[in-house]
Design a protein around this motif. Structure first.
Motif, PDB file in Angstrom:
ATOM      1  N   TRP A  31      54.803  -1.469  22.989  1.00  0.00           N
ATOM      2  CA  TRP A  31      56.076  -1.248  23.656  1.00  0.00           C
ATOM      3  C   TRP A  31      57.066  -2.333  23.267  1.00  0.00           C
ATOM      4  CZ3 TRP A  31      56.971   3.245  25.796  1.00  0.00           C
ATOM      5  CH2 TRP A  31      55.912   3.984  26.302  1.00  0.00           C
ATOM      6  N   GLU A  32      58.314  -1.939  23.009  1.00  0.00           N
ATOM      7  CA  GLU A  32      59.391  -2.848  22.656  1.00  0.00           C
ATOM      8  C   GLU A  32      60.451  -2.784  23.753  1.00  0.00           C
ATOM      9  OE1 GLU A  32      62.952  -3.012  19.337  1.00  0.00           O
ATOM     10  OE2 GLU A  32      61.129  -1.911  18.877  1.00  0.00           O
ATOM     11  N   LEU A  33      60.867  -3.948  24.253  1.00  0.00           N
ATOM     12  CA  LEU A  33      61.894  -4.005  25.288  1.00  0.00           C
ATOM     13  C   LEU A  33      63.218  -3.528  24.708  1.00  0.00           C
ATOM     14  CD1 LEU A  33      62.694  -4.878  28.169  1.00  0.00           C
ATOM     15  CD2 LEU A  33      63.204  -7.138  27.215  1.00  0.00           C
ATOM     16  N   VAL A  34      63.849  -2.563  25.395  1.00  0.00           N
ATOM     17  CA  VAL A  34      65.114  -2.004  24.930  1.00  0.00           C
ATOM     18  C   VAL A  34      66.265  -2.550  25.763  1.00  0.00           C
ATOM     19  CG1 VAL A  34      66.428   0.114  24.576  1.00  0.00           C
ATOM     20  CG2 VAL A  34      63.982   0.093  24.124  1.00  0.00           C
ATOM     21  N   SER A  35      66.095  -2.591  27.084  1.00  0.00           N
ATOM     22  CA  SER A  35      67.152  -3.129  27.945  1.00  0.00           C
ATOM     23  C   SER A  35      66.546  -3.607  29.251  1.00  0.00           C
ATOM     24  CB  SER A  35      68.247  -2.099  28.217  1.00  0.00           C
ATOM     25  OG  SER A  35      67.759  -1.084  29.072  1.00  0.00           O
ATOM     26  N   GLY A  36      67.244  -4.511  29.894  1.00  0.00           N
ATOM     27  CA  GLY A  36      66.782  -5.050  31.166  1.00  0.00           C
ATOM     28  C   GLY A  36      67.959  -5.236  32.095  1.00  0.00           C
ATOM     29  N   GLY A  37      67.719  -5.911  33.195  1.00  0.00           N
ATOM     30  CA  GLY A  37      68.778  -6.167  34.159  1.00  0.00           C
ATOM     31  C   GLY A  37      68.466  -5.509  35.474  1.00  0.00           C
ATOM     32  N   GLY A  38      68.497  -4.208  35.531  1.00  0.00           N
ATOM     33  CA  GLY A  38      68.074  -3.443  36.705  1.00  0.00           C
ATOM     34  C   GLY A  38      66.688  -2.932  36.370  1.00  0.00           C
ATOM     35  N   PRO A  39      66.564  -1.631  36.210  1.00  0.00           N
ATOM     36  CA  PRO A  39      65.299  -1.136  35.666  1.00  0.00           C
ATOM     37  C   PRO A  39      65.163  -1.649  34.231  1.00  0.00           C
ATOM     38  CG  PRO A  39      66.661   0.687  36.448  1.00  0.00           C
ATOM     39  CD  PRO A  39      67.488  -0.559  36.519  1.00  0.00           C
ATOM     40  N   ILE A  40      63.960  -1.853  33.796  1.00  0.00           N
ATOM     41  CA  ILE A  40      63.767  -2.277  32.409  1.00  0.00           C
ATOM     42  C   ILE A  40      63.185  -1.114  31.620  1.00  0.00           C
ATOM     43  CG2 ILE A  40      63.655  -4.762  32.797  1.00  0.00           C
ATOM     44  CD1 ILE A  40      60.685  -4.618  32.949  1.00  0.00           C
ATOM     45  N   TYR A  41      63.647  -0.986  30.385  1.00  0.00           N
ATOM     46  CA  TYR A  41      63.261   0.124  29.529  1.00  0.00           C
ATOM     47  C   TYR A  41      62.543  -0.391  28.289  1.00  0.00           C
ATOM     48  CZ  TYR A  41      66.433   2.931  32.360  1.00  0.00           C
ATOM     49  OH  TYR A  41      67.044   3.575  33.403  1.00  0.00           O
ATOM     50  N   PHE A  42      61.500   0.330  27.908  1.00  0.00           N
ATOM     51  CA  PHE A  42      60.733   0.022  26.708  1.00  0.00           C
ATOM     52  C   PHE A  42      60.652   1.286  25.868  1.00  0.00           C
ATOM     53  CE2 PHE A  42      59.237  -2.730  30.046  1.00  0.00           C
ATOM     54  CZ  PHE A  42      59.048  -3.954  29.439  1.00  0.00           C
ATOM     55  N   LYS A  43      60.422   1.100  24.563  1.00  0.00           N
ATOM     56  CA  LYS A  43      60.174   2.253  23.697  1.00  0.00           C
ATOM     57  C   LYS A  43      59.093   1.869  22.695  1.00  0.00           C
ATOM     58  CE  LYS A  43      63.400   1.422  19.924  1.00  0.00           C
ATOM     59  NZ  LYS A  43      64.482   1.947  19.120  1.00  0.00           N
ATOM     60  N   ARG A  44      58.428   2.885  22.173  1.00  0.00           N
ATOM     61  CA  ARG A  44      57.481   2.697  21.083  1.00  0.00           C
ATOM     62  C   ARG A  44      57.406   4.013  20.317  1.00  0.00           C
ATOM     63  NH1 ARG A  44      51.563   2.321  24.093  1.00  0.00           N
ATOM     64  NH2 ARG A  44      51.599   4.389  25.011  1.00  0.00           N
ATOM     65  N   PRO A  45      56.998   3.944  19.063  1.00  0.00           N
ATOM     66  CA  PRO A  45      56.889   5.189  18.306  1.00  0.00           C
ATOM     67  C   PRO A  45      55.925   6.160  18.998  1.00  0.00           C
ATOM     68  CG  PRO A  45      56.702   3.304  16.853  1.00  0.00           C
ATOM     69  CD  PRO A  45      56.660   2.777  18.266  1.00  0.00           C
ATOM     70  N   ALA A  46      56.327   7.394  19.083  1.00  0.00           N
ATOM     71  CA  ALA A  46      55.468   8.413  19.676  1.00  0.00           C
ATOM     72  C   ALA A  46      54.328   8.731  18.713  1.00  0.00           C
ATOM     73  CB  ALA A  46      56.273   9.677  19.973  1.00  0.00           C
ATOM     74  N   PRO A  47      53.142   9.045  19.237  1.00  0.00           N
ATOM     75  CA  PRO A  47      52.043   9.414  18.343  1.00  0.00           C
ATOM     76  C   PRO A  47      52.367  10.701  17.589  1.00  0.00           C
ATOM     77  CG  PRO A  47      51.424   9.743  20.644  1.00  0.00           C
ATOM     78  CD  PRO A  47      52.780   9.119  20.631  1.00  0.00           C
ATOM     79  N   GLY A  48      51.864  10.799  16.376  1.00  0.00           N
ATOM     80  CA  GLY A  48      52.049  11.998  15.582  1.00  0.00           C
ATOM     81  C   GLY A  48      51.198  13.139  16.107  1.00  0.00           C
ATOM     82  N   PHE A  49      51.382  14.299  15.528  1.00  0.00           N
ATOM     83  CA  PHE A  49      50.658  15.492  15.980  1.00  0.00           C
ATOM     84  C   PHE A  49      49.149  15.295  15.941  1.00  0.00           C
ATOM     85  CE2 PHE A  49      48.509  19.490  14.936  1.00  0.00           C
ATOM     86  CZ  PHE A  49      48.799  20.209  16.081  1.00  0.00           C
ATOM     87  N   ARG A  50      48.627  14.785  14.835  1.00  0.00           N
ATOM     88  CA  ARG A  50      47.178  14.611  14.690  1.00  0.00           C
ATOM     89  C   ARG A  50      46.639  13.669  15.757  1.00  0.00           C
ATOM     90  NH1 ARG A  50      44.954  13.428   8.868  1.00  0.00           N
ATOM     91  NH2 ARG A  50      45.931  15.456   8.689  1.00  0.00           N
ATOM     92  N   GLU A  51      47.317  12.567  15.999  1.00  0.00           N
ATOM     93  CA  GLU A  51      46.869  11.606  17.011  1.00  0.00           C
ATOM     94  C   GLU A  51      46.952  12.203  18.412  1.00  0.00           C
ATOM     95  OE1 GLU A  51      47.736   7.049  18.519  1.00  0.00           O
ATOM     96  OE2 GLU A  51      48.932   7.888  16.908  1.00  0.00           O
ATOM     97  N   ARG A  52      48.038  12.961  18.711  1.00  0.00           N
ATOM     98  CA  ARG A  52      48.168  13.586  20.030  1.00  0.00           C
ATOM     99  C   ARG A  52      47.036  14.563  20.286  1.00  0.00           C
ATOM    100  NH1 ARG A  52      53.504  14.544  18.525  1.00  0.00           N
ATOM    101  NH2 ARG A  52      53.071  16.765  18.520  1.00  0.00           N
ATOM    102  N   VAL A  53      46.681  15.366  19.294  1.00  0.00           N
ATOM    103  CA  VAL A  53      45.606  16.341  19.474  1.00  0.00           C
ATOM    104  C   VAL A  53      44.300  15.612  19.764  1.00  0.00           C
ATOM    105  CG1 VAL A  53      44.208  18.078  18.311  1.00  0.00           C
ATOM    106  CG2 VAL A  53      46.693  18.170  18.136  1.00  0.00           C
ATOM    107  N   THR A  54      44.022  14.570  18.998  1.00  0.00           N
ATOM    108  CA  THR A  54      42.786  13.810  19.201  1.00  0.00           C
ATOM    109  C   THR A  54      42.752  13.197  20.599  1.00  0.00           C
ATOM    110  OG1 THR A  54      42.676  13.317  16.847  1.00  0.00           O
ATOM    111  CG2 THR A  54      41.376  11.926  18.293  1.00  0.00           C
ATOM    112  N   LEU A  55      43.847  12.591  21.047  1.00  0.00           N
ATOM    113  CA  LEU A  55      43.883  11.986  22.371  1.00  0.00           C
ATOM    114  C   LEU A  55      43.742  13.034  23.466  1.00  0.00           C
ATOM    115  CD1 LEU A  55      46.685   9.315  21.900  1.00  0.00           C
ATOM    116  CD2 LEU A  55      44.225   8.940  22.079  1.00  0.00           C
ATOM    117  N   ASP A  56      44.384  14.180  23.293  1.00  0.00           N
ATOM    118  CA  ASP A  56      44.254  15.254  24.284  1.00  0.00           C
ATOM    119  C   ASP A  56      42.807  15.720  24.383  1.00  0.00           C
ATOM    120  OD1 ASP A  56      46.936  15.113  24.838  1.00  0.00           O
ATOM    121  OD2 ASP A  56      47.481  16.887  23.653  1.00  0.00           O
ATOM    122  N   GLN A  57      42.114  15.808  23.255  1.00  0.00           N
ATOM    123  CA  GLN A  57      40.711  16.211  23.268  1.00  0.00           C
ATOM    124  C   GLN A  57      39.859  15.174  23.998  1.00  0.00           C
ATOM    125  OE1 GLN A  57      40.190  16.640  19.051  1.00  0.00           O
ATOM    126  NE2 GLN A  57      40.674  18.820  19.072  1.00  0.00           N
TER     127      GLN A  57
END
Length: 79
Positions: A31-57
């Motif tokens: 996770w990478e910090l995007v903004s702070g102050g009130g609520p804080i926001y983070f982002k990270r690259p979303a998993p690709g299709f192959r990784e999502r399928v494996t994690l769902d399984q």
């Protein structure tokens, strides 16, 4: 994967005074910090299709077995 658009996943937390150890843990999970102050926001690259399928399984297998996901031994966030 051909034609797949890279994306992001986002995390919003209402803890502007989060301890540094928790921030470090989020960073270790990608996770990478995007903004702070009130609520804080983070982002990270979303998993690709192959990784999502494996994690769902994996999640489905753990759920059918009545086990928690992620397993307690996975403290680094890697699945």
């Amino acid at each position: 994967m051909h034609g797949e658009q890279p994306g992001w996943e986002y995390l919003r937390l209402e803890q502007p005074d989060m301890p540094i150890t928790e921030l470090n843990a989020l960073g270790a999970d990608g996770w990478e910090l995007v903004s702070g102050g009130g609520p804080i926001y983070f982002k990270r690259p979303a998993p690709g299709f192959r990784e999502r399928v494996t994690l769902d399984q994996k999640r489905a297998v753990y759920k059918r077995a009545g086990l928690p996901w992620p397993p307690p031994s996975q403290s680094s966030g890697q699945e």
